[in-house]
Design an enzyme around this catalytic site. Structure first.
Site, mmCIF file in Angstrom:
data_model
loop_
_atom_site.group_PDB
_atom_site.id
_atom_site.type_symbol
_atom_site.label_atom_id
_atom_site.label_comp_id
_atom_site.label_asym_id
_atom_site.label_seq_id
_atom_site.Cartn_x
_atom_site.Cartn_y
_atom_site.Cartn_z
ATOM 1 N N HIS A 90 5.498 -0.199 13.717
ATOM 2 C CA HIS A 90 6.567 0.154 14.662
ATOM 3 C C HIS A 90 6.716 -0.968 15.691
ATOM 4 O O HIS A 90 6.903 -0.703 16.874
ATOM 5 C CB HIS A 90 6.257 1.489 15.336
ATOM 6 C CG HIS A 90 6.565 2.680 14.476
ATOM 7 N ND1 HIS A 90 6.594 3.962 14.951
ATOM 8 C CD2 HIS A 90 6.881 2.776 13.166
ATOM 9 C CE1 HIS A 90 6.898 4.810 13.970
ATOM 10 N NE2 HIS A 90 7.066 4.107 12.864
ATOM 11 N N THR A 103 -1.463 11.103 7.094
ATOM 12 C CA THR A 103 -0.422 11.318 8.099
ATOM 13 C C THR A 103 -1.009 11.806 9.419
ATOM 14 O O THR A 103 -2.050 12.485 9.443
ATOM 15 C CB THR A 103 0.636 12.331 7.579
ATOM 16 O OG1 THR A 103 1.713 12.374 8.517
ATOM 17 C CG2 THR A 103 0.073 13.734 7.397
ATOM 18 N N SER A 121 3.523 10.536 5.830
ATOM 19 C CA SER A 121 4.845 11.134 5.632
ATOM 20 C C SER A 121 5.821 10.126 5.015
ATOM 21 O O SER A 121 6.883 10.504 4.535
ATOM 22 C CB SER A 121 5.398 11.628 6.965
ATOM 23 O OG SER A 121 5.423 10.557 7.888
ATOM 24 N N GLU A 122 5.458 8.836 5.034
ATOM 25 C CA GLU A 122 6.321 7.810 4.426
ATOM 26 C C GLU A 122 5.865 7.454 3.013
ATOM 27 O O GLU A 122 6.180 6.381 2.508
ATOM 28 C CB GLU A 122 6.332 6.549 5.310
ATOM 29 C CG GLU A 122 6.926 6.738 6.689
ATOM 30 C CD GLU A 122 8.430 6.991 6.702
ATOM 31 O OE1 GLU A 122 9.033 7.126 5.614
ATOM 32 O OE2 GLU A 122 8.985 7.072 7.803
HETATM 33 P P1 13P Z 1 2.504 8.951 9.224
HETATM 34 O O1 13P Z 1 1.454 9.249 10.280
HETATM 35 O O2 13P Z 1 2.944 10.191 8.507
HETATM 36 O O3 13P Z 1 2.095 7.849 8.324
HETATM 37 O O4 13P Z 1 3.824 8.492 9.989
HETATM 38 C C1 13P Z 1 3.790 7.490 10.923
HETATM 39 C C2 13P Z 1 5.057 6.712 10.959
HETATM 40 O O5 13P Z 1 5.035 5.623 11.450
HETATM 41 C C3 13P Z 1 6.298 7.245 10.394
HETATM 42 O O6 13P Z 1 7.283 6.262 10.383
#
Ligand code: 13P
Length: 185
Positions: free
Chosen positions: A91, A39, A69-70
């Protein structure tokens, strides 16, 4: 080595504009764990040693860093789809904005790589089990999903297919935008 593949494919996604420096995550299912990006790291600069191995409950099996975090979304997909060995979360801007306005059929040949349709998931708080379950349910039949106001998830039997599907979804978004601009049907 699979770890090298993960960091290399991440660079491709970054260089093609699918993720910003800190956004997105990738995982692969290996013989003994789920290998996932850490993360909050500048992911295009990751080395194989930065990756984290977790089990299907999210417990860290190997690695120094905290998993994405995912991680819930990744493990929920692997639990629901035994045929899936790679999960890519980007994204990418255009597919995210267009979501249900994405037009299938414009790039029929490329779209055959998707091996299904384009699922759309409503806006749900990132990193939650609610999002994880919604995405896993949306991907029960399809291999790509747009997470509204958030990004894209693409899955496949291996990283190459999952990354390619994320790229094809982006191309469909570009084609959709081109058609809207040119006043097409
Ligand atoms: P992480 O860095 O925790 O993987 O999160 C990035 C992210 O794109 C969350 O949607």
């Amino acid at each position: 080595m699979i770890e090298e593949e993960v960091v290399e494919y991440y660079k491709f996604l970054y260089l093609r504009g699918h993720v910003s420096l800190l956004s997105g995550n990738i995982s692969v299912r290996t013989d003994d764990c789920i290998l996932i990006t850490p993360t909050s790291a500048p992911k295009p600069l990751l080395t194989p040693r930065d990756l984290v191995c977790i089990d299907l409950r999210g417990n860290v099996v190997r690695g120094e860093r905290r998993p994405s975090s995912e991680w819930r979304m990744h493990v929920a997909i692997y639990r629901a789809r035994p045929d899936v060995n790679a999960v890519v979360h980007t994204h990418a801007v255009l597919p995210t904005i267009l979501a249900e306005r994405l037009k299938p059929g414009l790039l029929a040949e490329s779209e055959s790589y998707l091996g299904g349709g384009i699922a759309v998931v409503p806006p749900i708080k990132p990193g939650t089990w609610e999002l994880a379950e919604a995405v896993a349910a949306a991907l029960a039949r399809d291999n790509v999903a747009v997470l509204k106001k958030h990004g894209v998830v693409a899955v496949g039997p291996a990283l190459a297919e999952a990354v390619n599907r994320a790229e094809v979804l982006n191309d469909i978004a570009l084609a959709t935008l081109a058609e809207i601009w040119s006043g097409g049907p």
